[in-house]
Design a protein around this motif. Structure first.
Motif, mmCIF file in Angstrom:
data_model
loop_
_atom_site.group_PDB
_atom_site.id
_atom_site.type_symbol
_atom_site.label_atom_id
_atom_site.label_comp_id
_atom_site.label_asym_id
_atom_site.label_seq_id
_atom_site.Cartn_x
_atom_site.Cartn_y
_atom_site.Cartn_z
ATOM 1 N N PRO A 1 43.587 58.002 28.439
ATOM 2 C CA PRO A 1 44.875 58.444 28.990
ATOM 3 C C PRO A 1 45.892 57.304 28.955
ATOM 4 N N ASP A 2 47.159 57.659 28.935
ATOM 5 C CA ASP A 2 48.241 56.670 28.868
ATOM 6 C C ASP A 2 48.264 55.723 30.061
ATOM 7 N N TRP A 3 47.734 56.135 31.192
ATOM 8 C CA TRP A 3 47.783 55.309 32.389
ATOM 9 C C TRP A 3 46.740 54.196 32.401
ATOM 10 N N ILE A 4 45.895 54.142 31.393
ATOM 11 C CA ILE A 4 44.938 53.033 31.271
ATOM 12 C C ILE A 4 45.530 52.008 30.320
ATOM 13 N N GLU A 5 45.713 50.794 30.829
ATOM 14 C CA GLU A 5 46.265 49.710 30.010
ATOM 15 C C GLU A 5 45.119 48.937 29.370
ATOM 16 N N VAL A 6 45.216 48.727 28.086
ATOM 17 C CA VAL A 6 44.191 48.003 27.338
ATOM 18 C C VAL A 6 44.710 46.610 27.039
ATOM 19 N N ILE A 7 43.994 45.610 27.544
ATOM 20 C CA ILE A 7 44.394 44.223 27.275
ATOM 21 C C ILE A 7 43.166 43.402 26.886
ATOM 22 N N PRO A 8 43.320 42.496 25.943
ATOM 23 C CA PRO A 8 42.191 41.669 25.530
ATOM 24 C C PRO A 8 41.932 40.536 26.522
ATOM 25 N N VAL A 9 40.707 40.092 26.539
ATOM 26 C CA VAL A 9 40.320 38.955 27.359
ATOM 27 C C VAL A 9 40.874 37.696 26.713
ATOM 28 N N LYS A 10 41.410 36.798 27.521
ATOM 29 C CA LYS A 10 41.950 35.540 27.003
ATOM 30 C C LYS A 10 40.839 34.528 26.738
ATOM 31 N N ASN A 11 39.876 34.459 27.653
ATOM 32 C CA ASN A 11 38.811 33.467 27.537
ATOM 33 C C ASN A 11 37.658 34.032 26.693
ATOM 34 N N ILE A 12 37.776 33.841 25.400
ATOM 35 C CA ILE A 12 36.799 34.379 24.447
ATOM 36 C C ILE A 12 35.409 33.772 24.663
ATOM 37 N N GLN A 13 35.350 32.495 25.011
ATOM 38 C CA GLN A 13 34.055 31.848 25.225
ATOM 39 C C GLN A 13 33.330 32.456 26.422
ATOM 40 N N LEU A 14 34.057 32.727 27.476
ATOM 41 C CA LEU A 14 33.473 33.345 28.665
ATOM 42 C C LEU A 14 32.904 34.713 28.313
ATOM 43 N N LYS A 15 33.664 35.467 27.560
ATOM 44 C CA LYS A 15 33.209 36.794 27.118
ATOM 45 C C LYS A 15 31.938 36.657 26.280
ATOM 46 N N ALA A 16 31.906 35.684 25.404
ATOM 47 C CA ALA A 16 30.714 35.452 24.573
ATOM 48 C C ALA A 16 29.510 35.067 25.431
#
Length: 138
Positions: free
Chosen positions: A33-48
């Motif tokens: 739905p449009d009300w969900i905002e999709v944003i990428p994680v900034k800290n790629i290492q943390l995600k890894a």
């Protein structure tokens, strides 16, 4: 799980902002739905680092929760809940979202949603669900 029980629409009724990551969107495999905002994680290492403990979507969501002050992470997966707890990230799950919706008078009854939850592969003690119903719908 909220999508499986036709309750995704409850989220914007209960929470001001709903954010997710591209990884979660990819796992969801449906348009959001449009009300969900999709944003990428900034800290790629943390995600890894987190992806060594949980799946990619969960790892990205937990990393994003750490980047946003006062975030509430919505997670049902046991490993995801465990990692969020270890990292002191506030979290709730499907049942918590439904309870919050009931407490804010956004849904009239929990039972129809709990019945739908029981018809899925979601694991929860039926006695716990009954206890919640007894307390909130008495």
């Amino acid at each position: 799980m909220l999508d499986k029980i036709s309750a995704l629409h409850i989220l914007p009724e209960v929470y001001e902002h709903i954010l997710t990551t591209p990884e979660v969107v990819a796992e969801f495999q449906k348009s959001l739905p449009d009300w969900i905002e999709v944003i990428p994680v900034k800290n790629i290492q943390l995600k890894a680092d987190y992806s060594l403990k949980v799946d990619a979507g969960e790892a990205s969501a937990i990393a994003l929760a750490q980047e946003i002050p006062n975030a509430l992470h919505i997670v049902d997966d046991f490993k995801g809940r465990k990692l969020a707890d270890e990292l002191n990230i506030k979290f709730t799950g499907t049942i918590g979202v439904l309870i919050a919706a009931k407490q804010k008078n956004k849904i009239p009854l929990l039972k129809p949603y709990f019945d739908k939850v029981k018809s899925t592969n979601f694991r929860i003690d039926p006695l716990l669900l009954q206890k919640i119903l007894d307390e909130l719908e008495a």
